[in-house]
Design a protein around this motif. Structure first.
Motif: not given
Length: 340
Positions: A182, A185, A227, A229, A266, A270-271, A274, A277
């Protein structure tokens, strides 16, 4: 937004003496939302929006107004705050901070299609990149610390299944926020509330060859540094969702994410996160809607939103619907990676 603080024409005229915006032609309240008192303001110089801030303090407000001014200077279509005679961007009206910003062209699209999501995705990425050199730093005030403080106040009103969902998701997000992943990110200034009613689409002539044109983003008063994302997930949870069920619509999700990534690709982290998030975005708004529903403030035109909508969305994201799985996100990794 909802009118908490009434303003008479005489009070407005006196307050407007500190602006060089001409004479007032029309002034009327905006009857939606639950946070600030907003008014459409037309003068002999143009069309504006006057906002009286019911919660934000004079110390907090510069972040939001300076962010809008910064983005507008970088050609991101957002309301531009109007300076007062002394150069400041807000003053006190009825003892509360108040500001005037330019009114954007267009109208909200409450039933967005793929074309609208493409426009929003691309502009959201442009906004994120434009904010990289913004000098102010303020956290998202509706993030984890606020969830931790607010959840105990709404738990007594909930059924057992809702309490379990609220507390278990909080524990999941606390663990995520504490992780190295985290921390890695990328982030910066975010809108944090980019729902379909916070964007405008202007009329487009068929001769242009485009079916839609984004007029701009507005209502930045939940913005903060977060972040990127997370900001995308909040946006997808509204623009790309079936409102009746909370399920994601795959074509709209793909359109928004694909358009976003043509501007800012990204990262692998982040992927990986996802879906986390998407869950965080749903959780943030479920908690705030529970709070507004069970612990409302009096208002002249208050219309609290249904908290059950984001409870459904959170349950859907935890279940991992097809359009919200990491696979759908990873499939976009081979897109062009230009940053313009």
């Amino acid at each position: 937004m909802a009118v908490f603080t009434a303003v008479t024409e005489t009070q407005l005229a006196q307050w407007m003496r500190d602006y060089d915006l001409g004479d007032v032609v029309d002034f009327r309240g905006i009857q939606s939302g639950i946070e600030n008192s907003n008014f459409f303001l037309t003068t002999t110089r143009g069309e504006y929006v006057l906002t009286i801030f019911e919660k934000l303090t004079a110390e907090q407000l510069p972040f939001y107004l300076e962010l809008m001014r910064h983005l507008a200077s970088h050609r991101v279509p957002v309301p531009d705050p109007m300076p007062r005679a002394d150069g400041t961007l807000f003053g006190l009206l009825h003892g509360k901070p108040a500001a005037i910003v330019t009114k954007l062209d267009g109208a909200p699209e409450l039933a967005p299609g793929v074309e609208h999501c493409m426009e929003v995705g691309q502009m959201l990425a442009r906004m994120h990149l434009a904010g990289r050199d913004f000098a102010f730093d303020q956290p998202n005030l509706r993030s984890l610390p606020w969830w931790e403080a607010t959840v105990p106040t709404v738990l007594p009103f909930l059924a057992d299944a809702q309490r379990e969902l609220l507390t278990s998701e909080l524990a999941h997000q606390q663990a995520l926020f504490a992780s190295d992943d985290y921390a890695s990110l990328p982030g910066g200034p975010c809108h944090c509330d980019l729902f379909r009613d916070n964007a405008l689409f202007a009329h487009v002539s068929p001769e242009t060859g485009h079916t839609v044109r984004l007029g701009g983003f507005f209502d930045f008063y939940f913005a903060g540094c977060d972040k990127w994302v997370f900001d995308v997930a909040v946006t997808v949870n509204d623009w790309c969702v079936d409102l009746a069920t909370g399920k994601l619509d795959a074509p709209r999700v793909e359109a928004l994410l694909r358009a976003y990534q043509t501007v800012r690709p990204f990262t692998p982290a982040e992927s990986r996160h996802w879906v986390d998030m998407l869950r965080a975005g749903a959780y943030r708004f479920w908690v705030s809607r529970l709070y507004d529903f069970y612990l409302p403030r009096s208002a002249e035109l208050l219309k609290p939103h249904d908290p059950g909508h984001f409870e459904r969305i959170l349950r859907e994201r935890r279940a991992g619907s097809a359009a919200g799985t990491p696979g759908a996100f990873h499939a976009l990794s081979d897109l062009p990676r230009s940053c313009n």
